[in-house]
Scaffold this active site. Structure first.
Site, PDB file in Angstrom:
ATOM      1  N   SER A 161     106.684  43.128  82.036  1.00  0.00           N
ATOM      2  CA  SER A 161     106.814  42.279  83.215  1.00  0.00           C
ATOM      3  C   SER A 161     106.183  42.933  84.448  1.00  0.00           C
ATOM      4  CB  SER A 161     108.301  41.952  83.440  1.00  0.00           C
ATOM      5  OG  SER A 161     108.449  40.951  84.420  1.00  0.00           O
ATOM      6  N   ASP A 185     104.314  40.424  78.443  1.00  0.00           N
ATOM      7  CA  ASP A 185     104.597  39.282  79.300  1.00  0.00           C
ATOM      8  C   ASP A 185     104.560  39.680  80.765  1.00  0.00           C
ATOM      9  OD1 ASP A 185     104.915  36.492  79.174  1.00  0.00           O
ATOM     10  OD2 ASP A 185     106.983  36.666  79.828  1.00  0.00           O
ATOM     11  N   HIS A 255     110.962  35.602  77.831  1.00  0.00           N
ATOM     12  CA  HIS A 255     110.324  36.733  78.518  1.00  0.00           C
ATOM     13  C   HIS A 255     110.503  38.019  77.709  1.00  0.00           C
ATOM     14  CE1 HIS A 255     108.423  38.455  81.985  1.00  0.00           C
ATOM     15  NE2 HIS A 255     109.488  39.098  82.428  1.00  0.00           N
TER      16      HIS A 255
END
Length: 454
Positions: A161, A185, A255
């Site tokens: 992330s 992601d 996610h």
């Protein structure tokens, strides 16, 4: 005199035991809670260091003198593992397994970048600001590594992330000479639409790969690396909740799936082929099964072993790929190219269900993502992805349906059907002259293919 000697011996042994206990102290990632998130945290970067010798017991690496640790081998590759936004302050549930898988795969230095103080804050924008500061901290460390003889090309940064962009900022500080960046992601909010200088991009390392699993919410949508993987289309992941009533998993499951998919590739239990394609729709339609531009190397695989395709991928600049997965480990699916020729007078539209069986196990796939067109004497090529690998297929079952129950049942007349495995060198499975009546199973034994017919 004897009593004094005994007393000093006892003190000496006690001190030795104390030093040994202190030396064996295992560091853990900072554990915070929602209270810290509400009040906000100030950035503090801790470096948790692992090797095969201390795979389950992290040592705290000093920023000032990191190489005083005798176990840090500058000639070994180094992997940085960087987490992302932590709105509740808890350590990632995947952390220890990820470290273990990396060390099982290769002898290396693993550095977990603990910036939980700084990532735990209800104010997401403040956390985004901290990403540059974390990158500056890591830049200082890597400069020390390089000064002491480490090869920048042997450094691998795995960022989750916001950690993906931290990796990019760090790599940019070395003009892209770091060996590899893996973005799991990469975060979208505050980065979508930004120029390359304000996010991860392919110039940040010698090889950049990005996995997208939540691009419609927390993740980044567009291409970021030399190769970008869009698992299950890049948005909704199988097995993840579809409604907000499922609690926190509704927000983080898609996610977080990126981490578990990549961990599976490091573990090496089930390779996943990534198919270069312009869109997910074309991938599902079976229009992207030819990886000719990769020549003898074949289609790239997703994950840790993608480095074997590095030279080709870097030359191609940016490659968009797709694959499908199961909802849990083992995540890999097993693909077949399905070629069908019909001989109905009129064009038929409908869906197909295909079941494979070896007498002990069976697996089934429904090709229902869109209406399929079957035109007389025109070969239709489809992609069928099965949940499990059935070796030595003895029976195949087909079912044709139109989804229009109130109309007279139609019949699909197959001149030929051929199933070609995509992942291995097994022989294709064929059958000729079949009649499929709508909504009825037809089971047959495959026979050797007559290649001249295709």
């Amino acid at each position: 005199m004897v009593c004094r000697t005994i007393l000093w011996s006892f003190v000496y042994l006690t001190l030795l035991q104390f030093d040994a206990h202190r030396a064996e102290k295992c560091e853990e990632m900072t554990d915070l809670d929602l209270k810290h998130s509400l009040t906000g945290t100030s950035l503090n970067v801790r470096l948790l260091f692992y090797t095969r010798a201390n795979a389950s017991c992290a040592q705290l690496l000093s920023h000032r003198e990191p190489f005083n640790n005798s176990q840090f081998n500058l000639s070994s590759p180094t992997t940085f593992l960087i987490h992302g936004y932590r709105p509740t302050g808890s350590p990632p549930i995947w952390l220890s397994d990820f470290v273990k898988f990396l060390l099982n795969r290769r002898d290396m230095n693993v550095i977990v970048v603990d910036w939980n103080r700084g990532a735990t804050n209800i104010n997401y924008w403040k956390v985004v600001d901290n990403t540059r500061k974390v990158a500056a901290n890591l830049t200082d460390l890597i400069q020390k590594m390089e000064h002491n003889g480490a090869d920048l090309s042997s450094i691998h940064m795995i960022g989750v992330s916001l950690g993906a962009h931290i990796s990019g900022f760090t790599g940019a500080n070395f003009n892209g000479k770091i060996g590899r960046i893996t973005a799991l992601d990469p975060a979208g909010p505050e980065f979508n639409g930004r120029p390359p200088s304000e996010r991860l991009d392919p110039s940040d390392a010698l090889f950049v790969e990005a996995l997208h699993t939540d691009m419609d919410a927390l993740g980044y949508r567009e291409l970021l690396g030399h190769i970008d993987y869009y698992a299950n289309g890049g948005a909704d992941q199988p097995g993840c909740p579809k409604t907000i009533f499922s609690g926190s998993q509704y927000f983080k499951c898609d996610h977080q799936r990126s981490v578990f998919l990549y961990m599976s590739s490091v573990n090496g239990s089930c390779p996943i082929i990534a198919y270069p394609c312009d869109s997910y729709t074309k991938f599902l339609d079976g229009k992207c099964m030819d990886c000719g531009r990769f020549q003898s190397a074949g289609c790239p695989v997703f994950g840790y072993d993608a480095i074997n395709w590095k030279d080709t991928l870097v030359q191609l600049n940016q490659t968009r790929t797709y694959f499908q997965t199961n909802k849990e480990t083992p995540f890999c699916k097993f693909g077949y190219k399905v070629d069908i020729v019909t001989w109905n007078q009129k064009t038929h539209w409908g869906y197909l269900t295909i079941k494979l069986s070896n007498g002990q196990k069976e697996t089934q796939v429904e090709l229902n993502h869109k209406y399929l067109m079957f035109e007389r004497f025109v070969k239709s090529s489809l992609l069928a992805l099965f949940d499990t690998d059935i070796q030595s297929v003895k029976e195949i079952t087909l079912k044709f349906c139109t989804g229009k129950g109130l109309r007279p049942r139609k019949k699909l007349r197959l001149l030929s059907i051929r199933l070609t495995p995509l992942q291995n060198s097994l022989r294709p499975l064929c059958r000729y002259d079949l009649l499929l009546e709508e909504n009825k199973d037809v089971t047959f034994r495959p026979i050797p293919c007559e290649d001249s017919n295709f």
